[in-house]
Write a protein that holds these residues in place. Structure first.
Motif, PDB file in Angstrom:
ATOM      1  N   LEU A   1      -7.819   9.849   7.210  1.00  0.00           N
ATOM      2  CA  LEU A   1      -7.747   8.469   6.774  1.00  0.00           C
ATOM      3  C   LEU A   1      -6.684   8.461   5.658  1.00  0.00           C
ATOM      4  CD1 LEU A   1     -11.689   8.257   5.617  1.00  0.00           C
ATOM      5  CD2 LEU A   1     -10.439   7.022   7.702  1.00  0.00           C
TER       6      LEU A   1
ATOM      7  N   PRO B   1      -4.734   4.565   8.269  1.00  0.00           N
ATOM      8  CA  PRO B   1      -4.601   3.094   8.064  1.00  0.00           C
ATOM      9  C   PRO B   1      -3.284   2.549   8.383  1.00  0.00           C
ATOM     10  CG  PRO B   1      -5.964   4.407   6.904  1.00  0.00           C
ATOM     11  CD  PRO B   1      -5.360   5.175   7.415  1.00  0.00           C
TER      12      PRO B   1
ATOM     13  N   PHE C   1      -1.311  -0.095  10.813  1.00  0.00           N
ATOM     14  CA  PHE C   1      -0.808  -1.354  10.450  1.00  0.00           C
ATOM     15  C   PHE C   1       0.915  -1.334  10.792  1.00  0.00           C
ATOM     16  CE2 PHE C   1       1.728  -3.399   6.948  1.00  0.00           C
ATOM     17  CZ  PHE C   1       1.320  -4.894   7.338  1.00  0.00           C
TER      18      PHE C   1
ATOM     19  N   GLY D   1      -4.437   5.163  17.890  1.00  0.00           N
ATOM     20  CA  GLY D   1      -5.249   5.099  16.315  1.00  0.00           C
ATOM     21  C   GLY D   1      -6.017   6.520  16.391  1.00  0.00           C
TER      22      GLY D   1
ATOM     23  N   GLU E   1       0.787   0.595   1.746  1.00  0.00           N
ATOM     24  CA  GLU E   1       0.410   1.593   1.924  1.00  0.00           C
ATOM     25  C   GLU E   1      -0.432   2.301   0.872  1.00  0.00           C
ATOM     26  OE1 GLU E   1       1.765   6.418   2.716  1.00  0.00           O
ATOM     27  OE2 GLU E   1       3.107   5.148   1.740  1.00  0.00           O
TER      28      GLU E   1
ATOM     29  N   MET F   1      -3.745   0.323   0.480  1.00  0.00           N
ATOM     30  CA  MET F   1      -4.665   0.655   1.668  1.00  0.00           C
ATOM     31  C   MET F   1      -5.331   1.929   1.339  1.00  0.00           C
ATOM     32  SD  MET F   1      -2.718   0.062   5.309  1.00  0.00           S
ATOM     33  CE  MET F   1      -2.179  -1.647   5.873  1.00  0.00           C
ATOM     34  N   HIS F   2      -4.668   3.154   0.765  1.00  0.00           N
ATOM     35  CA  HIS F   2      -5.097   4.192   0.643  1.00  0.00           C
ATOM     36  C   HIS F   2      -6.092   4.304  -0.570  1.00  0.00           C
ATOM     37  CE1 HIS F   2      -5.338   8.696  -0.320  1.00  0.00           C
ATOM     38  NE2 HIS F   2      -4.755   8.659  -1.464  1.00  0.00           N
TER      39      HIS F   2
ATOM     40  N   VAL G   1      -9.383   2.558   1.023  1.00  0.00           N
ATOM     41  CA  VAL G   1     -10.053   3.459   1.758  1.00  0.00           C
ATOM     42  C   VAL G   1     -10.646   4.637   1.040  1.00  0.00           C
ATOM     43  CG1 VAL G   1      -9.884   5.210   3.845  1.00  0.00           C
ATOM     44  CG2 VAL G   1      -8.711   3.182   3.865  1.00  0.00           C
TER      45      VAL G   1
END
Length: 347
Positions: free
Chosen positions: A85, A89, A93, A127, A327, A330-331, A334
Motif C-alpha cells: 500500500l 497507490p 496513479f 496493479g 504521493e 495518498m499515503h 491510505v
C-alpha cells in the motif's frame, strides 16, 4: 543518523538523475537527433547511466534493513501489505497519467518504445505487480522496478520473521548466503530478472551494510560477503555488481560527520524524497516532449539538447510537486483508512 541519511539522500538523488538521462538517451526522436553530434555521450548514457539502478537496489536494502533493525516482525503479512500500500497507490496513479500521455501522443509517435493501448487486464496485472511474471507489456519504463522492490522487501520480511533471534546471527548469515547465491549463480541467469533472487545480490549487500555496525559479528559477515562478491566478479565480471559493491562498502565505511542541516541538505533531502515519484513519472514527460518535437519539425541537435534539458528540469519539478501534492496525501489517506484493519490483524 542524520548525516548517514544525507549520504543516502545524495546517492538516491544522483542515481535518479542518471536513470532519467538514460531514458532520455533511449527513447524519443530528440535522442536520435543528439546522437548525430554527440554519439559517444549518448552511447555512454544508454549503456552506463542505467547502472544507477544498482544504487537504488543497495539503498533500498539498506533502508529496509534499518526499518526492521530494532523491532521484531510480529505479523509478516501485515508488514508486506503495508509495503504494498506504500508503493502501489501512487504507482497506479502514475500509470494512469502515463497512459493518458501515450494516448495523446500516439498519432505522432510511431516507435516500438511507445506502449500499446492498455487493456483492463494489463492494468490489473500492473496493479498487482505481476505484469512481468504474466508476460504483459510494461506501461512505463519504471514499472519493473516497483514489482522487484516489492518482491525483495517481502523476501526480507519473511527471512526476518522466520530467523529473527536476540542476536540475529542466523538472520545475518541467511541474508549473506542468499546474497552470495545470487551473485554466484542466479544473477548470471538473465531469464531470472523478473524475480527477486536475481537482484538480491545488490539488495542483500544493502541489507548487510545497514546491519554491519550493529555488532562485530555482523561486521564480519558483511566483509566476508563482500570478499565472496569480489571472487564472483573475478570469475565473471559484471559492472553492475561492482557498482553495487562499491555503494554498499561506502555506506559501511562512511564516517559520521557533524549533525546539522544546511539549506543544501534540505534541498537534497526533498529531491531524495521525490525520487520515487520522479522514477515513476518521467517517462510520461519523455512521451509528451517527443510528441512536441515531432509536431514542431525540429532537426537541430543543439535544440534537441536544450529541449531535453528543459524536459529533464520539468521531470524534476513535477516529481517534487506530485510528491508533495499527490504521493504524500495518498499515503496519509491510505494509512488512516487501513490503520484499524491492520491493528486487528496484528492482534
Amino acid at each position: 543518523m542524520l548525516e548517514r541519511s544525507f549520504t543516502v539522500d545524495v546517492l538516491k538523488v544522483v542515481a535518479a538523475q542518471f536513470i532519467v538521462w538514460h531514458h532520455f538517451s533511449a527513447y524519443g526522436p530528440m535522442a536520435d537527433t543528439m546522437t548525430l553530434i554527440w554519439p559517444h555521450l549518448m552511447e555512454w548514457l544508454y549503456r552506463y547511466a542505467r547502472l544507477a539502478v544498482q544504487v537504488f537496489l543497495v539503498v533500498g536494502g539498506y533502508l529496509a534493513a534499518q526499518s526492521v533493525m530494532h523491532k521484531p516482525i510480529q505479523n509478516p503479512l501485515v508488514s508486506i501489505a503495508k509495503r504494498y500500500l506504500r508503493l502501489v497507490p501512487f504507482y497506479a496513479f502514475a500509470l494512469a497519467l502515463i497512459s493518458l500521455a501515450v494516448a495523446v501522443s500516439r498519432n505522432t509517435i510511431h516507435a516500438d518504445w511507445l506502449p500499446s493501448e492498455p487493456t483492463l487486464l494489463q492494468f490489473l496485472a500492473h496493479g498487482l505487480l505481476l505484469h512481468d511474471i504474466f508476460g504483459f507489456e510494461a506501461l512505463s519504463s519504471g514499472a519493473w522496478y516497483v514489482a522487484i522492490d516489492f518482491q525483495l522487501y517481502a523476501l526480507l520480511i519473511l527471512l526476518c520473521y522466520t530467523l529473527q533471534t536476540k542476536t540475529n546471527q542466523r538472520l545475518s548469515i541467511a541474508v549473506a548466503l542468499l546474497c552470495v547465491a545470487s551473485v554466484w549463480q542466479f544473477n548470471r541467469v538473465d531469464e531470472l530478472d523478473i524475480w527477486a533472487i536475481y537482484f538480491f545480490a545488490a539488495y542483500g549487500l544493502g541489507v548487510l551494510a545497514a546491519w554491519a555496525k550493529r555488532s562485530a559479528f555482523e561486521t564480519k559477515v558483511f566483509w566476508l560477503t563482500a570478499l565472496l562478491v569480489v571472487g564472483a566478479l573475478w570469475v565473471e565480471y559484471r559492472t553492475r555488481l561492482s557498482l553495487a559493491l562499491l555503494t554498499a562498502v561506502w555506506l559501511v565505511i562512511k564516517p559520521k560527520g557533524l549533525v546539522h542541516w544546511t539549506p543544501l541538505k534540505r534541498v537534497v533531502h526533498r529531491l531524495s524524497n521525490s525520487a520515487y515519484v520522479l522514477f515513476l513519472t518521467h517517462f510520461g514527460v519523455i512521451v509528451l516532449f517527443s510528441d512536441m518535437w515531432n509536431k514542431s519539425y525540429f532537426y537541430d541537435p543543439s535544440m534537441a539538447l536544450a529541449l531535453t534539458t528543459f524536459a529533464w528540469l520539468c521531470c524534476v519539478a513535477m516529481g517534487l510537486f506530485l510528491h508533495e501534492k499527490a504521493e504524500v496525501p495518498m499515503h496519509h489517506w491510505v494509512s488512516q483508512k487501513t490503520k484499524q484493519f491492520f491493528l486487528r490483524l496484528a492482534r
